[in-house]
Design an enzyme around this catalytic site. Structure first.
Site, PDB file in Angstrom:
ATOM      1  N   SER A  58     -58.679  43.780 -96.486  1.00  0.00           N
ATOM      2  CA  SER A  58     -57.386  43.124 -97.104  1.00  0.00           C
ATOM      3  C   SER A  58     -56.164  43.920 -95.830  1.00  0.00           C
ATOM      4  O   SER A  58     -55.277  43.542 -96.135  1.00  0.00           O
ATOM      5  CB  SER A  58     -57.157  43.638 -98.407  1.00  0.00           C
ATOM      6  OG  SER A  58     -57.031  44.979 -98.631  1.00  0.00           O
TER       7      SER A  58
ATOM      8  N   ASN B 178     -63.223  49.949-100.172  1.00  0.00           N
ATOM      9  CA  ASN B 178     -61.895  50.085 -99.692  1.00  0.00           C
ATOM     10  C   ASN B 178     -60.859  49.993-100.922  1.00  0.00           C
ATOM     11  O   ASN B 178     -60.440  50.772-101.286  1.00  0.00           O
ATOM     12  CB  ASN B 178     -61.359  49.585 -98.421  1.00  0.00           C
ATOM     13  CG  ASN B 178     -61.980  49.906 -97.103  1.00  0.00           C
ATOM     14  OD1 ASN B 178     -61.698  51.068 -96.928  1.00  0.00           O
ATOM     15  ND2 ASN B 178     -62.895  49.239 -96.420  1.00  0.00           N
ATOM     16  N   ASP B 179     -60.540  48.529-101.101  1.00  0.00           N
ATOM     17  CA  ASP B 179     -59.665  48.281-101.790  1.00  0.00           C
ATOM     18  C   ASP B 179     -59.637  48.636-103.198  1.00  0.00           C
ATOM     19  O   ASP B 179     -58.687  48.708-104.046  1.00  0.00           O
ATOM     20  CB  ASP B 179     -59.278  46.844-101.606  1.00  0.00           C
ATOM     21  CG  ASP B 179     -59.036  46.668-100.183  1.00  0.00           C
ATOM     22  OD1 ASP B 179     -58.344  47.258 -99.527  1.00  0.00           O
ATOM     23  OD2 ASP B 179     -59.553  45.565 -99.719  1.00  0.00           O
ATOM     24  N   VAL B 180     -61.255  48.428-103.932  1.00  0.00           N
ATOM     25  CA  VAL B 180     -61.544  48.749-105.274  1.00  0.00           C
ATOM     26  C   VAL B 180     -61.378  50.035-105.713  1.00  0.00           C
ATOM     27  O   VAL B 180     -61.308  50.352-106.738  1.00  0.00           O
ATOM     28  CB  VAL B 180     -62.795  47.958-105.623  1.00  0.00           C
ATOM     29  CG1 VAL B 180     -62.649  46.525-105.470  1.00  0.00           C
ATOM     30  CG2 VAL B 180     -63.904  48.819-104.964  1.00  0.00           C
ATOM     31  N   VAL B 181     -61.244  50.934-104.756  1.00  0.00           N
ATOM     32  CA  VAL B 181     -60.872  52.354-105.060  1.00  0.00           C
ATOM     33  C   VAL B 181     -59.663  52.983-104.599  1.00  0.00           C
ATOM     34  O   VAL B 181     -59.287  54.230-104.584  1.00  0.00           O
ATOM     35  CB  VAL B 181     -62.130  53.166-104.432  1.00  0.00           C
ATOM     36  CG1 VAL B 181     -63.392  52.953-105.070  1.00  0.00           C
ATOM     37  CG2 VAL B 181     -62.163  53.175-102.980  1.00  0.00           C
TER      38      VAL B 181
END
Lengths: 101, 458
Positions: free
Chosen positions: B424, B383-386
């Site tokens: 997150s 989710n967060d890393v993209v």
């Protein structure tokens, strides 16, 4: 305050050693590739179990009638051993997977 | 005695060499074994070191060592590779607990003769060990999904109060020893509580950093205990872990473009004031069949793994899909964000377990350079890393964090179980982007379906 200064003054050699070791720790890790972050953290986590030496010395010094010290000291040894043995074993498992290539 | 000290020095050297070798890929396995030998040697020497007031108690010591060894081995053999982050956190907590245990007994032994420096050192070992202990337990609970994030606007002030209280009590006790009889116990309790409240509000995406920091804490606690016992191996080994752990923590923070202070008192959370409305729009669903066709006729496919791949245990399925596509002339690579998953390098470990070759794992910068030539990006539970908000939404809590810029590629397929926010708690506008299609379901089952679809096209 003065006592703390005295303590530092009396241990100049040791403090030297601290500083060198801190620097050594920084240097060793400063160029580690991301691939190794997990095994490295897990391996250094196992090394922090070195606190086991303190627990062993504590139990060795405790009187056989001093049950509180014996119990707390033994619990300390058991927990630190889990940290050391488990930590190295799980790190080894991770690194084995890298090696197969 | 001299020989004992020589043996201690020898084990220190083994620890240093071990740690050094652990930090380069070709020698890491050897390094781990060397460090383990150093630890074993130090333990044996500690059993034979001539000490004042030796009472023996060897049966008890050996029994404790045996129990710890068996439990440690069983834990480490049984754990699934996906659960390694929480296990490492748990082990770390145990090391901290040992530092606490020995400081409790040392504090109880204090008398008029003990110096202020020795008192300060022991209380610090108790405090730092205590924070590492309860903090690691909470981290363990959060990573294994047993403990939910708890945060409110005042939690960071609350934390500062606990910290100040703890330090104040310690300074008072060191200056005026024995004035209040229950004070040592109170310091212990407050330290343990502070460990809880310190980790509890820290958001999921920051967990890898926190575990590394707690690891450094345990090292420092061990070093302080080493000063208490006048033992060089404990001191140097502890400092080594403390300083290397600190650097590792900073490296990880750099990878996320965040400062350590920001991680500790800021924390990601779903409650960010700006972009409150959140990204809106239509979500387009893809079918497995469309996706399989798209990948089968692509020249370059990039797989982006995240924690979702880990929980679904989908790494072997990924490898199989990769194999089928490669056999059909598709170039498949994996883009690895340094903090994808719950632990730094988590994805590398999982993919290595599934026998994915090293050279297919592409680092963040190289991956971003390759993405404009990529036909299909397959996001597997990340989710967060993209999240493109990191690039273009100054109001986002992750603004400025380097991410995989997968919108540079021609097509994006996101495998996800539902439209829930990531760990997150930050909304991801990528999912609503016109070039993105969602493929809902369990990652492992979905990838296996994709693989059979690809195979059935021949």
């Amino acid at each position: 305050m003065l006592e703390i200064l005295d303590y530092l003054k009396d241990n100049v050699l040791t403090i030297n050693l601290w500083i060198i070791t801190i620097y050594l720790g920084f240097e060793i890790i400063s160029k580690v590739p991301t691939v190794l972050h997990t095994p490295l953290m897990s391996g250094s986590n196992a090394i922090s179990g070195i606190v086991i030496i303190g627990a062993i010395i504590l139990v060795r010094q405790s009187s056989p009638e001093d049950y509180l010290s014996l119990v707390i000291g033994s619990v300390g040894i058991v927990l630190a051993t889990i940290n050391v043995v488990g930590g190295h074993a799980v790190t080894n498992r991770m690194l084995e997977m890298f090696k197969k290539k | 005695m001299e020989y004992i000290n020589l043996l201690y020095i020898f084990s220190t050297v083994l620890l240093i060499i071990g740690l050094r070798k652990l930090s380069s890929p070709s020698s890491a396995a050897k390094g781990n074994i060397i460090a383990a030998v150093g630890m074993g040697l130090a333990t044996v020497v500690a059993m034979f070191e001539p000490i004042e007031g030796d009472q023996g108690n060897y049966v008890l010591i050996l029994l404790s060592l045996l129990i710890g060894t068996v439990v440690g081995l069983v834990f480490s053999k049984k754990v699934a590779m996906t659960a390694v982050p929480e296990l490492v956190s748990l082990f770390n907590g145990f090391g901290g607990a040992c530092a606490v245990a020995i400081s409790i007994i040392e504090v109880m032994k204090f008398d008029e003769a003990v110096s202020m420096g020795a008192r300060a050192t022991t209380y610090l070992a108790m405090f730092i060990g205590g924070v590492a202990f309860t903090g690691s337990l909470i981290a363990y609970g959060k990573l294994s999904g047993k403990v939910k994030d708890w945060k409110s606007g005042i939690s960071s002030y609350f934390n500062l109060i606990w910290l100040a209280l703890c330090l104040g009590l310690m300074i008072y006790e060191v200056m005026f020893m024995g004035q209040v009889t229950y004070l040592p116990m109170l310091i212990l309790v407050v330290s343990l509580i502070y460990g809880f409240t310190f980790v509890l509000p820290i958001g999921g995406a920051d967990m890898p950093v926190v575990i590394s920091l707690l690891n450094a804490f345990t090292g420092i606690a061990a070093a302080l205990a080493g000063i208490v016992y006048g033992n060089m191996v404990m001191l140097l080994g502890g400092i080594l872990v403390g300083s290397s752990g600190t650097i590792l923590t900073v490296l990880m923070c750099n990878a996320m473009n965040r400062s350590l202070i920001n991680v500790i008192i800021g924390g990601f959370g779903g409650s960010s004031a700006s972009s409150a409305a959140g990204p809106q729009g239509d979500v387009k669903e893809a079918t497995a069949n469309d996706t399989a066709i798209m990948m089968r006729y692509a020249s370059n496919v990039m797989i982006i793994p995240g924690y979702g791949m880990a929980v679904a245990q989908a790494q072997k399925a990924c490898k199989e899909l990769d194999k089928s596509l490669t056999e059909r002339g598709v170039n498949v690579n994996y883009a690895i964000h340094p903090v994808a998953g719950r632990m730094p390098g988590h994805m590398n470990v999982l993919l290595a377990e599934a026998d994915v070759p090293y050279n297919k794992l592409i680092d963040l910068d190289d991956a971003n350079a390759m993405l404009s030539d990529t036909d299909v990006c397959l996001v597997v539970g990340a989710n967060d890393v993209v999240n493109p908000s990191a690039l273009d939404d100054p109001g986002s809590p992750i603004y400025g964090m380097p991410v995989l810029e997968i919108l540079k590629s021609k097509n994006v397929i996101v495998l996800k179980r539902s439209m829930n926010k990531g760990y997150s708690g930050i909304e991801n506008p990528l999912f609503f982007h016109e070039r993105t299609k969602m493929l809902f379901g369990d990652a492992k089952a979905t990838i296996e379906t994709l693989n059979s679809e690809v195979k059935s096209m021949d």
